[in-house]
Design a protein around this motif. Structure first.
Motif, PDB file in Angstrom:
ATOM      1  N   HIS A   1     -13.489 -12.889  -9.876  1.00  0.00           N
ATOM      2  CA  HIS A   1     -14.016 -11.678 -10.637  1.00  0.00           C
ATOM      3  C   HIS A   1     -13.520 -10.243 -10.340  1.00  0.00           C
ATOM      4  O   HIS A   1     -14.225  -9.594 -10.179  1.00  0.00           O
ATOM      5  N   SER A   2     -12.202 -10.198 -10.546  1.00  0.00           N
ATOM      6  CA  SER A   2     -11.624  -9.163 -10.434  1.00  0.00           C
ATOM      7  C   SER A   2     -10.640  -8.670 -11.265  1.00  0.00           C
ATOM      8  O   SER A   2     -10.220  -9.532 -12.370  1.00  0.00           O
ATOM      9  N   THR A   3      -9.799  -7.549 -11.319  1.00  0.00           N
ATOM     10  CA  THR A   3      -8.621  -7.252 -12.064  1.00  0.00           C
ATOM     11  C   THR A   3      -7.499  -7.235 -11.348  1.00  0.00           C
ATOM     12  O   THR A   3      -7.483  -6.882 -10.270  1.00  0.00           O
ATOM     13  N   GLU A   4      -6.700  -7.907 -12.235  1.00  0.00           N
ATOM     14  CA  GLU A   4      -5.237  -8.144 -11.352  1.00  0.00           C
ATOM     15  C   GLU A   4      -4.139  -7.239 -11.945  1.00  0.00           C
ATOM     16  O   GLU A   4      -4.010  -7.168 -13.198  1.00  0.00           O
ATOM     17  N   PRO A   5      -3.848  -5.971 -11.407  1.00  0.00           N
ATOM     18  CA  PRO A   5      -2.636  -5.079 -11.883  1.00  0.00           C
ATOM     19  C   PRO A   5      -1.455  -5.582 -12.064  1.00  0.00           C
ATOM     20  O   PRO A   5      -0.523  -4.773 -12.621  1.00  0.00           O
ATOM     21  N   ASN A   6      -1.152  -6.818 -11.276  1.00  0.00           N
ATOM     22  CA  ASN A   6       0.166  -7.266 -11.354  1.00  0.00           C
ATOM     23  C   ASN A   6       1.227  -6.295 -10.796  1.00  0.00           C
ATOM     24  O   ASN A   6       2.697  -6.401 -11.443  1.00  0.00           O
ATOM     25  N   LEU A   7       1.179  -5.576 -10.155  1.00  0.00           N
ATOM     26  CA  LEU A   7       2.071  -4.617  -9.191  1.00  0.00           C
ATOM     27  C   LEU A   7       2.875  -5.355  -8.364  1.00  0.00           C
ATOM     28  O   LEU A   7       4.149  -4.990  -8.295  1.00  0.00           O
ATOM     29  N   VAL A   8       2.469  -6.454  -7.773  1.00  0.00           N
ATOM     30  CA  VAL A   8       3.304  -7.302  -6.956  1.00  0.00           C
ATOM     31  C   VAL A   8       3.379  -8.911  -7.793  1.00  0.00           C
ATOM     32  O   VAL A   8       2.195  -9.231  -8.309  1.00  0.00           O
ATOM     33  N   GLY A   9       4.442  -9.073  -7.872  1.00  0.00           N
ATOM     34  CA  GLY A   9       4.772 -10.603  -8.359  1.00  0.00           C
ATOM     35  C   GLY A   9       5.736 -11.171  -7.735  1.00  0.00           C
ATOM     36  O   GLY A   9       6.124 -11.114  -6.512  1.00  0.00           O
ATOM     37  N   VAL A  10       6.490 -12.302  -8.217  1.00  0.00           N
ATOM     38  CA  VAL A  10       7.283 -13.012  -7.579  1.00  0.00           C
ATOM     39  C   VAL A  10       8.508 -12.246  -6.750  1.00  0.00           C
ATOM     40  O   VAL A  10       8.810 -12.445  -5.722  1.00  0.00           O
TER      41      VAL A  10
ATOM     42  N   THR B   1      -6.593  -3.830   7.840  1.00  0.00           N
ATOM     43  CA  THR B   1      -5.895  -2.725   7.477  1.00  0.00           C
ATOM     44  C   THR B   1      -6.984  -1.798   6.961  1.00  0.00           C
ATOM     45  O   THR B   1      -8.083  -2.153   6.376  1.00  0.00           O
ATOM     46  N   GLU B   2      -6.756  -0.379   7.242  1.00  0.00           N
ATOM     47  CA  GLU B   2      -7.557   0.488   6.277  1.00  0.00           C
ATOM     48  C   GLU B   2      -6.715   1.114   4.979  1.00  0.00           C
ATOM     49  O   GLU B   2      -5.581   1.125   5.484  1.00  0.00           O
ATOM     50  N   PRO B   3      -7.257   1.112   3.752  1.00  0.00           N
ATOM     51  CA  PRO B   3      -6.390   1.512   2.736  1.00  0.00           C
ATOM     52  C   PRO B   3      -5.506   2.942   3.236  1.00  0.00           C
ATOM     53  O   PRO B   3      -6.443   3.864   3.563  1.00  0.00           O
ATOM     54  N   GLY B   4      -4.390   2.955   3.130  1.00  0.00           N
ATOM     55  CA  GLY B   4      -3.817   4.086   3.483  1.00  0.00           C
ATOM     56  C   GLY B   4      -3.680   4.489   5.089  1.00  0.00           C
ATOM     57  O   GLY B   4      -3.168   5.594   5.474  1.00  0.00           O
ATOM     58  N   GLY B   5      -4.677   3.737   5.672  1.00  0.00           N
ATOM     59  CA  GLY B   5      -4.832   4.168   7.202  1.00  0.00           C
ATOM     60  C   GLY B   5      -4.453   3.066   8.265  1.00  0.00           C
ATOM     61  O   GLY B   5      -3.135   2.723   8.222  1.00  0.00           O
TER      62      GLY B   5
ATOM     63  N   ASP C   1       0.894  -1.106  -0.003  1.00  0.00           N
ATOM     64  CA  ASP C   1       0.100   0.091  -0.114  1.00  0.00           C
ATOM     65  C   ASP C   1       0.937   1.209  -0.030  1.00  0.00           C
ATOM     66  O   ASP C   1       1.095   2.058   1.112  1.00  0.00           O
ATOM     67  N   PRO C   2       1.179   1.719  -1.303  1.00  0.00           N
ATOM     68  CA  PRO C   2       2.171   2.701  -1.236  1.00  0.00           C
ATOM     69  C   PRO C   2       1.577   4.151  -0.726  1.00  0.00           C
ATOM     70  O   PRO C   2       2.230   5.076  -0.186  1.00  0.00           O
ATOM     71  N   ALA C   3       0.372   3.958  -0.488  1.00  0.00           N
ATOM     72  CA  ALA C   3      -0.336   5.424   0.030  1.00  0.00           C
ATOM     73  C   ALA C   3      -0.300   5.402   1.510  1.00  0.00           C
ATOM     74  O   ALA C   3      -0.619   6.254   2.242  1.00  0.00           O
ATOM     75  N   SER C   4      -0.103   4.258   2.221  1.00  0.00           N
ATOM     76  CA  SER C   4       0.110   4.264   3.575  1.00  0.00           C
ATOM     77  C   SER C   4       1.305   5.121   4.227  1.00  0.00           C
ATOM     78  O   SER C   4       2.597   5.020   3.716  1.00  0.00           O
ATOM     79  N   SER C   5       1.026   5.777   5.227  1.00  0.00           N
ATOM     80  CA  SER C   5       2.210   6.350   6.039  1.00  0.00           C
ATOM     81  C   SER C   5       3.139   5.534   6.273  1.00  0.00           C
ATOM     82  O   SER C   5       4.330   5.917   6.708  1.00  0.00           O
ATOM     83  N   THR C   6       3.084   4.226   6.509  1.00  0.00           N
ATOM     84  CA  THR C   6       4.087   3.069   7.003  1.00  0.00           C
ATOM     85  C   THR C   6       4.819   2.609   5.832  1.00  0.00           C
ATOM     86  O   THR C   6       5.361   1.645   5.792  1.00  0.00           O
ATOM     87  N   ALA C   7       4.315   2.863   4.754  1.00  0.00           N
ATOM     88  CA  ALA C   7       5.097   2.023   3.455  1.00  0.00           C
ATOM     89  C   ALA C   7       6.589   2.449   3.133  1.00  0.00           C
ATOM     90  O   ALA C   7       6.908   3.701   3.660  1.00  0.00           O
ATOM     91  N   ASP C   8       7.330   1.324   3.015  1.00  0.00           N
ATOM     92  CA  ASP C   8       8.535   1.578   2.844  1.00  0.00           C
ATOM     93  C   ASP C   8       9.060   1.876   1.517  1.00  0.00           C
ATOM     94  O   ASP C   8       8.017   2.066   0.384  1.00  0.00           O
ATOM     95  N   ALA C   9       9.925   1.781   1.034  1.00  0.00           N
ATOM     96  CA  ALA C   9      10.631   2.185  -0.537  1.00  0.00           C
ATOM     97  C   ALA C   9       9.642   1.352  -1.522  1.00  0.00           C
ATOM     98  O   ALA C   9       9.716   1.573  -2.753  1.00  0.00           O
ATOM     99  N   ASP C  10       9.573  -0.011  -1.123  1.00  0.00           N
ATOM    100  CA  ASP C  10       8.892  -0.804  -1.846  1.00  0.00           C
ATOM    101  C   ASP C  10       7.658  -1.070  -2.008  1.00  0.00           C
ATOM    102  O   ASP C  10       6.789  -1.719  -2.803  1.00  0.00           O
TER     103      ASP C  10
END
Length: 502
Positions: A98-107, A361-365, A39-48
């Protein structure tokens, strides 16, 4: 007050406490990955983009292994979509949810997260819509040091060293008609054997898991295991088991006895595996990977995926809010897994974050602990050394699902190096505290180092982001040792931990 007793003796050894018993599961499902671990929007997000609060909670939970990336999701997953520059990765329809996978996270991203969380990866390959070659390609990408197409491609993506993943699942729930690429036992058994044999040509020391039944209620249960292992016995190390439980029609008594079903499930799969062993005159034993288990209210609205033209990214799915009774059942299931440590060598609580999960978690929260967090964290932290078989003497009560069941369920572990002994116990009584008496004569000189109980007069209490601490394990001052006997009062509908030592 009802009375129950146990006998503890270090000679009653079941087997070692296995750290892999305390595994979990991260699937590309709902908000488990996106706004869960990532969750890059989270205040706790690291560089990845990984949430450091979730990583801290994963470490606190004591998770050993993490199964990835599914689950039903893996049966339609093209792993190549999740490697290379993120901006060039394709978006795909995920038919499982029944969702869309953006593939932002992979192996590669998952492996970085796993290292940060201190967990061992457990990778699943797609044997639904894909097969042997794609599994070999993924294995080469992950485990070969370099000098080949896929290994050099990994290195070009920044992972110089191989990921060296040891444990691999050969598909997921292939007995289920809901699964993409669903197969008969013969069809799956042949494919799994071919895949396992080929993977061992690259890395003979892999630990491989064949798909067992997705539930003991499946019409093919037992026969599926016999047929699949008939094909794969020489090539695999484990057969999987999956089980979910929930309170139905207000039948709390049966729900609290869910571990009875897990016991039967394990024993039936062991019997099927040992039948094949006898038929093949084999020396090795196949053990169980109970790589999906939890409380899951499958008929609630939050478990219904989107439909029609709605294909959202990371929808709110399977976000059960767990109460005190749910936590007690999770504790009972942990007792069952430990009790069968001789044959259950790995297990995965499904899942880790947001999706039927101990962490929310809350998104970004904010993030918080559900009630089910506590029994898992305590067992993972305190179970050490050897599992002891305890002889339970307790009053029985009648359940609609399982017949007569003891009001007490318990298991114990003992660290032979330190002598520390831990009792894990649940009181299934809906209304009465339970007076526990434990015979410690075979373990002289022990005293109580600590005792806790998780309970509440309102067993429907659930945690929230505003309050995840009102119901957490609290000290149980009734636990005491006198003349070689331990006494304690266990509240109704409770999970209890008693630590003993010199």
């Amino acid at each position: 007050m009802i009375h129950a007793s146990l006998i503890l003796d270090p000679a009653y050894r079941v087997g070692p406490v296995r750290r892999r018993t305390f595994g979990s599961f991260v699937e590309h499902l709902g908000r488990c990955v996106y706004s869960g671990i990532h969750d890059p929007a989270s205040s706790t997000a690291d560089a990845d983009g990984f949430r450091e609060d979730v990583i801290a909670l994963t470490r606190e939970l004591g998770v050993s292994t993490v199964r990835y990336p599914g689950g039903n999701f893996v049966s339609g997953y093209r792993w190549e979509d999740g490697i290379g520059p993120v901006e060039s990765r394709p978006r795909r329809l995920d038919l499982a949810w029944h969702s869309t996978e953006p593939n932002l996270v992979g192996v590669d991203e998952f492996m970085r997260w796993s290292a940060k969380a201190g967990t061992e990866p457990m990778m699943a390959v797609n044997l639904g819509t894909r097969g042997v070659q794609e599994a070999l390609d993924l294995l080469e990408y992950c485990n070969v040091e370099g000098g080949t197409y896929w290994s050099d491609l990994r290195r070009s993506h920044g992972a110089e060293l191989p990921h060296n993943i040891r444990m691999w699942c050969l598909g997921n729930e292939m007995d289920g008609p809901w699964q993409l690429g669903h197969k008969t036992a013969d069809e799956y058994g042949r494919l799994a054997e071919e895949t396992a044999r080929a993977m061992r040509m690259i890395d003979p020391d892999l630990e491989l898991v064949a798909c067992g039944s997705s539930a003991s209620s499946m019409p093919t249960f037992g026969e599926w295991e016999r047929t699949v292992l008939g094909h794969t016995y020489e090539q695999v190390d484990y057969v999987s088991a999956h089980a979910y439980y929930f309170e139905e029609d207000g039948d709390l008594g049966s729900f609290l006895a869910s571990a009875v079903d897990m016991d039967h499930f394990v024993e039936a799969v062991v019997a099927a595996a040992d039948l094949v062993r006898a038929q093949k005159k084999a020396t090795k034993r196949i053990h169980l990977s109970f790589d999906e288990w939890n409380v899951w209210y499958q008929h609630r609205a939050e478990s219904r995926p989107p439909s029609g033209t709605d294909w959202p990214v990371a929808p709110v799915l399977l976000e059960d809010r767990y109460n005190v009774a749910d936590a007690v059942v999770v504790g009972g299931l942990l007792i069952s897994l430990l009790r069968h440590t001789d044959r259950v060598h790995s297990a995965s609580l499904a899942q880790l974050v947001n999706v039927i999960a101990p962490i929310m978690t809350e998104p970004g929260g904010r993030s918080w602990r559900q009630t089910t967090f506590h029994p898992f964290a305590q067992a993972a932290a305190l179970a050490r050394g050897e599992v002891l078989r305890v002889e339970v003497q307790a009053p029985l009560y009648e359940t609609a699902r399982y017949g007569e069941v003891p009001l007490l369920d318990a298991v114990a572990t003992r660290d032979p190096e330190t002598g520390e002994t831990v009792i894990f116990a649940i009181n299934r009584s809906l209304t009465e505290p339970l007076a526990l008496d434990v015979d410690l004569r075979a373990l002289p000189g022990l005293r109580v180092l600590g005792a806790t109980s998780l309970s509440n007069p309102d067993h429907t209490w659930s945690a929230t982001a505003d309050d995840d601490s009102s119901v957490a394990p609290v000290a149980n001052a009734t636990a005491a040792v006198t003349d070689g006997r331990l006494g304690a009062s266990l509240p109704p509908v409770s999970w209890n931990v008693i630590r003993l030592g010199k």
